[in-house]
Design a protein around this motif. Structure first.
Motif, PDB file in Angstrom:
ATOM      1  N   VAL A 258       6.111   8.935  -3.045  1.00  0.00           N
ATOM      2  CA  VAL A 258       7.304   8.775  -3.894  1.00  0.00           C
ATOM      3  C   VAL A 258       8.276   9.921  -3.661  1.00  0.00           C
ATOM      4  O   VAL A 258       9.480   9.711  -3.439  1.00  0.00           O
TER       5      VAL A 258
ATOM      6  N   LEU B 101       4.620   2.399  -1.549  1.00  0.00           N
ATOM      7  CA  LEU B 101       3.504   2.200  -2.475  1.00  0.00           C
ATOM      8  C   LEU B 101       2.751   0.908  -2.153  1.00  0.00           C
ATOM      9  O   LEU B 101       1.520   0.862  -2.272  1.00  0.00           O
TER      10      LEU B 101
ATOM     11  N   CYS C 111      -1.222   0.648  -1.246  1.00  0.00           N
ATOM     12  CA  CYS C 111      -2.104  -0.291  -1.961  1.00  0.00           C
ATOM     13  C   CYS C 111      -2.794  -1.247  -0.990  1.00  0.00           C
ATOM     14  O   CYS C 111      -3.972  -1.595  -1.177  1.00  0.00           O
TER      15      CYS C 111
ATOM     16  N   GLY D  76       0.107   8.310  -3.314  1.00  0.00           N
ATOM     17  CA  GLY D  76       1.262   7.583  -3.831  1.00  0.00           C
ATOM     18  C   GLY D  76       2.305   8.527  -4.406  1.00  0.00           C
ATOM     19  O   GLY D  76       3.523   8.335  -4.221  1.00  0.00           O
TER      20      GLY D  76
ATOM     21  N   THR E   3      10.697   3.280  -1.663  1.00  0.00           N
ATOM     22  CA  THR E   3       9.588   3.814  -2.447  1.00  0.00           C
ATOM     23  C   THR E   3       8.589   2.711  -2.788  1.00  0.00           C
ATOM     24  O   THR E   3       7.370   2.903  -2.672  1.00  0.00           O
TER      25      THR E   3
ATOM     26  N   THR F 259      -5.405   6.914  -3.552  1.00  0.00           N
ATOM     27  CA  THR F 259      -4.215   6.067  -3.664  1.00  0.00           C
ATOM     28  C   THR F 259      -3.187   6.676  -4.609  1.00  0.00           C
ATOM     29  O   THR F 259      -1.982   6.710  -4.306  1.00  0.00           O
TER      30      THR F 259
END
Length: 453
Positions: A360, A150, A154, A356, A146, A352
């Protein structure tokens, strides 16, 4: 923000590298070579090239027409040409599809970063069973994959937020040549191994006895998905094209580069695999289970070479994934930036955060949320199935009909001929393909994906 203030690509090479980068991704490395090898080698490549001519290039140009003629984000582009008609939904569908894809694709891209890290730290060793157990433990871990997903989103955000010229174009001019250099280095190393010729033969020896109707359908589907049709990224990138860009020429160059990279990937994988007697499979298991063991065995006599090859390979995968996620991110960023009249950075942060959240849940679906299913599938598999089987074919199918039958002929003609700079016959040929050939091909892909045919 007015459309006239939009940025744009500054060079033809920037256009080709950025748009080809959106097409060149993990699928080129884990699917195309395998499909080629098991479906007749060079025979499959020939069929694939025909499919690119029939569907890939006309489909790309159709999205280019919408994007450049409107000079807007995907949703507004279709709105401008469709007015208040139901056709306008195509653009919103593309934005939604791209964000779902970015969400689950980032999970797999995050796995690439993890494997790059463990390759750098020399932790990725062992037989197939040990590597398989490692992958199972890692992918089901509640936090490691996870966090990597992320991190990847980013990293993508950092590029996209800088804009088209200073972010996407500049990154593409760096990433794509680096990707090609890494590929060539790995190919040389792979082809120098004992028994590598069997892998080359597996990839390139034409075997027309394996060509069946199913093989043709697989080639057609590969041409469709490999060139990112139906995602709205082609439409979005085309909105940054200048009037001097010849859309058909750009589409041909992008298709050639995408196919070239896919074939090079086969030259990298199969010689090494056959040199150690491994029959390569397809999908994530190829690059996260099979190949780590191949590298360990093939270069076991010189461990330092095996270490370097493993690091370079997962660096290559990470770059390939990044060129694709950049294009996916840009679709939503341009949409929120222009439709909400906010700064580009704010639009990028919205994408984002939303992607995101998807990442997740998709990542956790391999572990702690494994019991949370939709239509019998985990969230990651469901998102993959939803986009590949329904949303992408639907978006591309509607775009073909929209450009072929609804958009004013003068708009299409001006875009295809660059306002009369090229021969009018190219417009007539394109119109025939986008009206009849593309919709038929996409309908066949849709039915094949659903296992109807």
């Amino acid at each position: 923000m007015s459309d006239g203030m939009r940025g744009g690509f500054t060079s033809r090479i920037g256009i080709v590298l950025a748009t080809a980068g959106s097409a060149v991704g993990l699928g080129n490395i884990w699917r195309f070579p395998y499909m080629t090898g098991v479906n007749g080698g060079a025979a499959f490549i020939l069929i694939y090239c025909v499919c690119v001519l029939l569907l890939g290039i006309p489909g790309m140009v159709a999205e280019f027409v919408v994007g450049r003629s409107s000079q807007s984000n995907a949703a507004r582009a279709y709105n401008k040409l469709a007015g208040s008609t139901p056709w306008r939904v195509i653009g919103y569908l593309g934005v939604l599809t791209s964000m779902i894809i970015l969400g689950f694709y980032a999970v797999v891209a995050g796995w690439c970063l993890q494997y790059l890290w463990v390759s750098l730290s020399a932790q990725l060793k062992g037989n197939v069973g040990e590597v398989e157990a490692y992958f199972a433990a890692f992918s089901s871990n509640p936090w490691k994959p996870t966090l990597w997903a992320l991190c990847f989103i980013c990293l993508t955000h950092f590029v996209v937020a800088r804009g088209v010229r200073d972010g996407i174009e500049r990154a593409s001019k760096l990433l794509m040549p680096t990707l090609l250099v890494l590929l060539l280095v790995l190919i040389v190393a792979s082809c120098m191994l004992p028994g590598a010729s069997r892998g080359i033969e597996f990839l390139f020896k034409p075997d027309f006895s394996k060509v069946t109707g199913t093989v043709v359908l697989e080639a057609l589907g590969q041409a469709f998905f490999s060139l990112s049709l139906g995602t709205a990224c082609l439409c979005t990138y085309a909105s940054y094209f200048s009037r001097k860009t010849h859309l058909v020429n750009a589409a041909v160059q992008i298709a050639l580069l995408d196919t070239f990279v896919a074939i090079l990937a086969g030259l990298m994988i199969f010689p090494a695999a056959f040199s150690v007697g491994v029959s390569p499979n397809s999908g994530p298991s190829l690059i996260f289970i099979t190949l780590p063991n191949v590298f360990h065995e093939a270069f076991g006599s010189v461990p330092v070479v095996g270490y370097v090859i493993s690091v370079l390979f997962y660096a290559l995968l990470s770059l390939a994934a990044l060129t694709s996620t950049i294009s996916m991110h840009e679709i939503g960023t341009a949409f929120f930036h222009e439709e909400l009249h906010i700064t580009r950075n704010q639009g990028a942060w919205i994408v984002t955060v939303l992607c995101g959240i998807i990442a997740v849940f998709c990542s956790l679906s391999n572990g702690v949320l494994a019991q949370l299913t939709i239509m019998g599938q985990g969230l990651l598999d469901f998102c993959d199935s939803l986009t590949a089987n329904i949303l992408l074919p639907l978006g591309a199918f509607l775009t073909s009909l929209f450009v072929g039958w609804y958009v004013p002929k003068k708009v299409v003609s001006d875009q295809i001929t660059n306002w009369g700079e090229t021969a009018q016959w190219s417009y007539r040929v394109f119109l025939f393909f986008v009206r009849f050939v593309c919709p038929l091909c996409i309908a066949v892909i849709f039915l094949h994906q659903l296992k109807v045919i």
